[in-house]
Design a protein around this motif. Sequence first.
Motif, PDB file in Angstrom:
ATOM      1  N   PHE A 103       0.826  -1.215   0.000  1.00  0.00           N
ATOM      2  CA  PHE A 103       0.000   0.000   0.000  1.00  0.00           C
ATOM      3  C   PHE A 103       0.856   1.259   0.000  1.00  0.00           C
ATOM      4  N   VAL A 104       1.988   1.242   0.682  1.00  0.00           N
ATOM      5  CA  VAL A 104       2.885   2.400   0.636  1.00  0.00           C
ATOM      6  C   VAL A 104       3.413   2.597  -0.783  1.00  0.00           C
ATOM      7  N   GLY A 105       3.758   1.492  -1.457  1.00  0.00           N
ATOM      8  CA  GLY A 105       4.208   1.606  -2.838  1.00  0.00           C
ATOM      9  C   GLY A 105       3.130   2.162  -3.756  1.00  0.00           C
ATOM     10  N   MET A 106       1.876   1.755  -3.544  1.00  0.00           N
ATOM     11  CA  MET A 106       0.786   2.298  -4.366  1.00  0.00           C
ATOM     12  C   MET A 106       0.616   3.795  -4.140  1.00  0.00           C
ATOM     13  N   ILE A 107       0.730   4.234  -2.890  1.00  0.00           N
ATOM     14  CA  ILE A 107       0.596   5.671  -2.600  1.00  0.00           C
ATOM     15  C   ILE A 107       1.725   6.455  -3.258  1.00  0.00           C
ATOM     16  N   LEU A 108       2.966   5.941  -3.176  1.00  0.00           N
ATOM     17  CA  LEU A 108       4.089   6.635  -3.806  1.00  0.00           C
ATOM     18  C   LEU A 108       3.948   6.652  -5.324  1.00  0.00           C
TER      19      LEU A 108
END
Length: 270
Positions: A103-108
């Motif tokens: 999810f952090v990768g999707m936000i970035l």
Amino acid sequence: MDSTARRRPAGGETTTGRPETDGGSTDVRGDGGGIVPADRTPTWAERKARTTGLARLTYEYFERSRHEDEVLREESDYVERDVLAFPTWPHEIVRNSAIASFFVGMILFLSATLPPHIGPPANPSSTPAIILPDWYLYWSFGLLKLDPINPELAVLGGQKLMADRTFGVVANAIVVGVIALVPFLNKGSARRPVEEPFWAAVGVGGVLFAFTVSILAIKNLVPMNPNVLFDLTFIAPVVGGVVTYAVLKTMREGYMYDLNRRYYRLRPPR
């Protein structure tokens, strides 16, 4: 006392679960039969006409639970419970880390490919016509517009007891205080709204009030008479709560009947 005699139901029921007949009348069986056919759900009128059977079935349900708990405690010194789970390390840590990283990768990725639009800089010499907070704070902003119900006292010469802004702040404190007290007032173990119709109605009324007072916060953008909108802010939550309570109260008897009958089907009496 013999255990068979101790478990013998009252009301003319035999130990085999077959009701004794007396002049054509049929008693309620311990397995949930004797009220309506097992393959058909009773109607509302049938449930209302057999409230004694529902009370009897509920009583037998709790008596059976109490008896089985006593037998379990007599047969063993401790209650053994099988807990099926994975250890925290490394299973849970690795799994949660993988999910969080995704999810952090999707936000970035979204922030890099779709950057937010930056508008022109604000002009400090002009004030916008409509000033609104973020959408999730509309309910709090709407409580600041409750000046029509700010009381005017005759002893003060018709003046208001407090300023409208102060009244709005006090309204915010009262609403937040009520929300904080609800978990301490409702200490039941119900997991479904039909099991606690009153508190379910309170929850529905609170959600509707948050929605209507949020609309009141943006009344300048709503094509509706401001007076009608102000009245609906308080009428809609009350109506929604009353309707919710009436519907769940009507459904509760049938829900408890089906729950008890399902229990006896899965665990027939000994």
